[in-house]
Enzyme design. Sequence first.
Site, mmCIF file in Angstrom:
data_model
loop_
_atom_site.group_PDB
_atom_site.id
_atom_site.type_symbol
_atom_site.label_atom_id
_atom_site.label_comp_id
_atom_site.label_asym_id
_atom_site.label_seq_id
_atom_site.Cartn_x
_atom_site.Cartn_y
_atom_site.Cartn_z
ATOM 1 N N ALA A 1 -0.931 8.653 19.805
ATOM 2 C CA ALA A 1 -0.578 7.787 20.939
ATOM 3 C C ALA A 1 0.931 7.660 21.123
ATOM 4 C CB ALA A 1 -1.196 6.403 20.739
ATOM 5 N N THR B 1 3.018 5.685 19.483
ATOM 6 C CA THR B 1 3.469 4.295 19.432
ATOM 7 C C THR B 1 4.909 4.309 18.930
ATOM 8 O OG1 THR B 1 2.910 3.970 17.103
ATOM 9 C CG2 THR B 1 1.131 3.615 18.717
ATOM 10 N N ALA C 1 -4.375 8.325 11.958
ATOM 11 C CA ALA C 1 -3.826 7.363 12.929
ATOM 12 C C ALA C 1 -4.134 5.935 12.510
ATOM 13 C CB ALA C 1 -4.408 7.623 14.319
ATOM 14 N N THR D 1 -5.907 3.459 2.091
ATOM 15 C CA THR D 1 -4.844 2.967 1.228
ATOM 16 C C THR D 1 -5.397 2.219 0.022
ATOM 17 O OG1 THR D 1 -3.063 1.321 1.154
ATOM 18 C CG2 THR D 1 -4.751 0.953 2.793
ATOM 19 N N ASP D 2 -4.604 2.188 -1.047
ATOM 20 C CA ASP D 2 -5.001 1.402 -2.231
ATOM 21 C C ASP D 2 -4.943 -0.099 -1.954
ATOM 22 O OD1 ASP D 2 -2.226 1.110 -2.125
ATOM 23 O OD2 ASP D 2 -1.875 1.762 -4.195
ATOM 24 N N GLU D 3 -4.307 -0.488 -0.841
ATOM 25 C CA GLU D 3 -4.167 -1.931 -0.567
ATOM 26 C C GLU D 3 -5.495 -2.604 -0.254
ATOM 27 O OE1 GLU D 3 -1.077 -3.067 2.075
ATOM 28 O OE2 GLU D 3 0.262 -1.492 1.375
ATOM 29 N N TYR E 1 -3.128 -5.996 7.850
ATOM 30 C CA TYR E 1 -3.147 -4.527 7.751
ATOM 31 C C TYR E 1 -4.206 -4.068 6.751
ATOM 32 C CZ TYR E 1 -1.980 0.027 5.816
ATOM 33 O OH TYR E 1 -2.076 1.310 5.321
ATOM 34 N N LYS F 1 -7.742 -1.917 7.286
ATOM 35 C CA LYS F 1 -8.040 -0.637 6.626
ATOM 36 C C LYS F 1 -9.316 -0.763 5.795
ATOM 37 C CE LYS F 1 -5.987 2.706 6.624
ATOM 38 N NZ LYS F 1 -5.975 3.894 7.535
ATOM 39 N N ILE G 1 11.714 2.426 1.344
ATOM 40 C CA ILE G 1 12.695 3.408 0.859
ATOM 41 C C ILE G 1 13.611 3.907 1.978
ATOM 42 C CG2 ILE G 1 12.887 5.777 -0.083
ATOM 43 C CD1 ILE G 1 10.786 4.947 -2.190
HETATM 44 P P1 NAD Z 1 2.850 5.909 10.474
HETATM 45 O O1 NAD Z 1 2.935 4.540 11.034
HETATM 46 O O2 NAD Z 1 4.110 6.631 10.103
HETATM 47 O O3 NAD Z 1 2.067 6.865 11.501
HETATM 48 C C1 NAD Z 1 0.956 6.436 12.225
HETATM 49 C C2 NAD Z 1 0.777 7.379 13.429
HETATM 50 O O4 NAD Z 1 -0.404 6.974 14.128
HETATM 51 C C3 NAD Z 1 1.935 7.313 14.418
HETATM 52 O O5 NAD Z 1 2.320 8.629 14.807
HETATM 53 C C4 NAD Z 1 1.355 6.552 15.609
HETATM 54 O O6 NAD Z 1 1.916 6.941 16.863
HETATM 55 C C5 NAD Z 1 -0.115 6.941 15.521
HETATM 56 N N1 NAD Z 1 -0.990 5.947 16.156
HETATM 57 C C6 NAD Z 1 -0.947 4.596 16.017
HETATM 58 N N2 NAD Z 1 -1.913 4.031 16.780
HETATM 59 C C7 NAD Z 1 -2.592 5.043 17.387
HETATM 60 C C8 NAD Z 1 -3.697 5.099 18.262
HETATM 61 N N3 NAD Z 1 -4.306 3.977 18.704
HETATM 62 N N4 NAD Z 1 -4.138 6.305 18.666
HETATM 63 C C9 NAD Z 1 -3.524 7.454 18.244
HETATM 64 N N5 NAD Z 1 -2.471 7.454 17.412
HETATM 65 C C10 NAD Z 1 -1.999 6.262 16.985
HETATM 66 O O7 NAD Z 1 1.873 5.791 9.235
HETATM 67 P P2 NAD Z 1 1.781 6.647 7.885
HETATM 68 O O8 NAD Z 1 2.583 5.986 6.851
HETATM 69 O O9 NAD Z 1 1.993 8.079 8.195
HETATM 70 O O10 NAD Z 1 0.236 6.407 7.521
HETATM 71 C C11 NAD Z 1 -0.767 7.325 7.922
HETATM 72 C C12 NAD Z 1 -2.092 6.895 7.345
HETATM 73 O O11 NAD Z 1 -2.010 6.874 5.929
HETATM 74 C C13 NAD Z 1 -2.545 5.500 7.752
HETATM 75 O O12 NAD Z 1 -3.947 5.524 7.960
HETATM 76 C C14 NAD Z 1 -2.188 4.629 6.553
HETATM 77 O O13 NAD Z 1 -3.047 3.513 6.468
HETATM 78 C C15 NAD Z 1 -2.421 5.608 5.431
HETATM 79 N N6 NAD Z 1 -1.664 5.371 4.181
HETATM 80 C C16 NAD Z 1 -0.297 5.255 4.219
HETATM 81 C C17 NAD Z 1 0.404 5.110 3.029
HETATM 82 C C18 NAD Z 1 1.910 5.016 2.995
HETATM 83 O O14 NAD Z 1 2.493 4.820 1.936
HETATM 84 N N7 NAD Z 1 2.609 5.184 4.124
HETATM 85 C C19 NAD Z 1 -0.284 5.053 1.816
HETATM 86 C C20 NAD Z 1 -1.682 5.162 1.823
HETATM 87 C C21 NAD Z 1 -2.354 5.330 3.021
HETATM 88 O O1 TDX Z 2 13.214 -4.143 3.151
HETATM 89 C C1 TDX Z 2 12.264 -4.219 2.363
HETATM 90 N N1 TDX Z 2 12.463 -4.786 1.139
HETATM 91 C C2 TDX Z 2 11.467 -4.900 0.207
HETATM 92 O O2 TDX Z 2 11.700 -5.423 -0.895
HETATM 93 C C3 TDX Z 2 10.937 -3.703 2.693
HETATM 94 C C4 TDX Z 2 10.688 -3.067 4.038
HETATM 95 C C5 TDX Z 2 9.958 -3.804 1.742
HETATM 96 N N2 TDX Z 2 10.195 -4.393 0.533
HETATM 97 C C6 TDX Z 2 9.115 -4.413 -0.490
HETATM 98 C C7 TDX Z 2 7.757 -4.851 -0.036
HETATM 99 C C8 TDX Z 2 6.843 -4.041 -0.927
HETATM 100 O O3 TDX Z 2 6.669 -4.672 -2.179
HETATM 101 O O4 TDX Z 2 8.972 -3.042 -0.899
HETATM 102 C C9 TDX Z 2 7.596 -2.728 -1.157
HETATM 103 C C10 TDX Z 2 7.150 -1.597 -0.247
HETATM 104 O O5 TDX Z 2 7.131 -2.084 1.080
HETATM 105 P P1 TDX Z 2 6.585 -1.211 2.321
HETATM 106 O O6 TDX Z 2 7.376 0.050 2.436
HETATM 107 O O7 TDX Z 2 6.497 -2.107 3.504
HETATM 108 O O8 TDX Z 2 5.146 -0.752 1.788
HETATM 109 P P2 TDX Z 2 3.807 -1.547 1.375
HETATM 110 O O9 TDX Z 2 3.716 -2.882 2.027
HETATM 111 O O10 TDX Z 2 3.682 -1.465 -0.113
HETATM 112 O O11 TDX Z 2 2.710 -0.591 2.086
HETATM 113 C C11 TDX Z 2 2.878 0.852 2.065
HETATM 114 O O12 TDX Z 2 2.030 1.443 1.120
HETATM 115 C C12 TDX Z 2 0.650 1.383 1.358
HETATM 116 C C13 TDX Z 2 2.584 1.444 3.436
HETATM 117 O O13 TDX Z 2 3.443 0.857 4.411
HETATM 118 C C14 TDX Z 2 1.145 1.260 3.814
HETATM 119 O O14 TDX Z 2 0.859 1.912 5.051
HETATM 120 C C15 TDX Z 2 0.297 1.863 2.754
HETATM 121 O O15 TDX Z 2 -1.055 1.588 3.015
#
Ligand code: NAD
Ligand code: TDX
Length: 332
Positions: A34, A36, A79, A121-123, A148, A152, A189
């Site tokens: 999408a 976003t 997504a 996600t593990d969350e 969130y 999930k 990060i």
């Molecule tokens: P992200 O936010 O970087 O990417 C999400 C993507 O989905 C974006 O490109 C956004 O435009 C698209 N999107 C959002 N709403 C949409 C919709 N309604 N239709 C179509 N596309 C849409 O997220 P990410 O970190 O790449 O996470 C991807 C997946 O992995 C998610 O399902 C998240 O829950 C899961 N996940 C993430 C982490 C992490 O550490 N980032 C860890 C475990 C699982």
């Molecule tokens: O500026 C910050 N300072 C800080 O201390 C931010 C943005 C976060 N934090 C802390 C919060 C968390 O303990 O760092 C840790 C990681 O934060 P996020 O990057 O927001 O990740 P988290 O909430 O752990 O979730 C991530 O991992 C699981 C992803 O965003 C999720 O999509 C995934 O499911």
Amino acid sequence: MTSFLVTGGAGFIGSNFVRQVVATTDHRVTVVDALTYAGNRDSLAGLPADRVRFVRGDVADADLMDELVADAEVVVHFAAESHNDNSLRDPSPFIRTNLVGTFTLLEACRRHDVRLHHISTDEVYGDLELDDPGKFTPETAYRPSSPYSASKAGSDHLVRAWVRSFGVAATLSNCSNNYGPYQHVEKFIPRQITNILDGGRPKLYGAGANVRDWIHVEDHNAAVLAIIERGRIGETYLIGADGEKDNRTVIETILRLMGRPEDGYDRVADRSGHDLRYAIDASKLRDELGWTPRYRNFEAGLAATVDWYRNNEAWWRPQKAAVEAAYATRGQ
Ligand code: NAD
Ligand code: TDX
């Protein structure tokens, strides 16, 4: 050659997945995203047009999902609305995309008898105490903390119900915190790295004792490919690389790698309901599918990630000011 439909393929993990598929397989990919605030077409720049097609669209659009799923052999569902802090400000898009979107895809997969891999996600398991010797396993009870993680968790339940009730051929994976290139600057990060590149200081929530189990995005995606190729239908695989670190240590490491004093960060307001610790037991994935992580040295992976943000300012710069302005209004 298999035709993949990758939802959310312009996001962080999805775009890295598409790059890995192009580099390591002969599969064709249709990305539906999408675009976003979190999606970025530049994350897919340079990929061959005969292997990767891009469609802008919403996973909650039933007609579009029906059409795209009908043409696919495997759907890989990344997504989602993915940021906890945003879900505390406004949960509504999380309910729509993560729940209604997953439901919409499941119905299309059911109608067309198409294989689905659901990314989660593990969350969904909530958090562990800091001194708990245990880790999350596929048997751990669901106990999500934030809008969130609750959305999930709900999406995982929908997938399992569609497997059991309707015979949809789905697998699931729950992964720990990813890091690597193309991650949005709102996340922990990249936010700290780009703050330093911008002449500012890292921002630590609360005391920073919270622990996350870090995995490089390429290791996550290699596990997803292994599950698609060799995983058992209906099964859930936990993905993690034994990368537990507390947030304060991660910030100090980033500062050191970037040539700054280790105490050069600010303590800011804590996250409401902040999960204490995540930790994954990935033995099922390792034992059944023979997966092992390639990035075993977190500091080396982090140094490469710092270099990527240093060398790709044009990719992250357009988002940076608005993200920091939104954090500032909340004292973060
Ligand atoms: P992200 O936010 O970087 O990417 C999400 C993507 O989905 C974006 O490109 C956004 O435009 C698209 N999107 C959002 N709403 C949409 C919709 N309604 N239709 C179509 N596309 C849409 O997220 P990410 O970190 O790449 O996470 C991807 C997946 O992995 C998610 O399902 C998240 O829950 C899961 N996940 C993430 C982490 C992490 O550490 N980032 C860890 C475990 C699982
Ligand atoms: O500026 C910050 N300072 C800080 O201390 C931010 C943005 C976060 N934090 C802390 C919060 C968390 O303990 O760092 C840790 C990681 O934060 P996020 O990057 O927001 O990740 P988290 O909430 O752990 O979730 C991530 O991992 C699981 C992803 O965003 C999720 O999509 C995934 O499911």
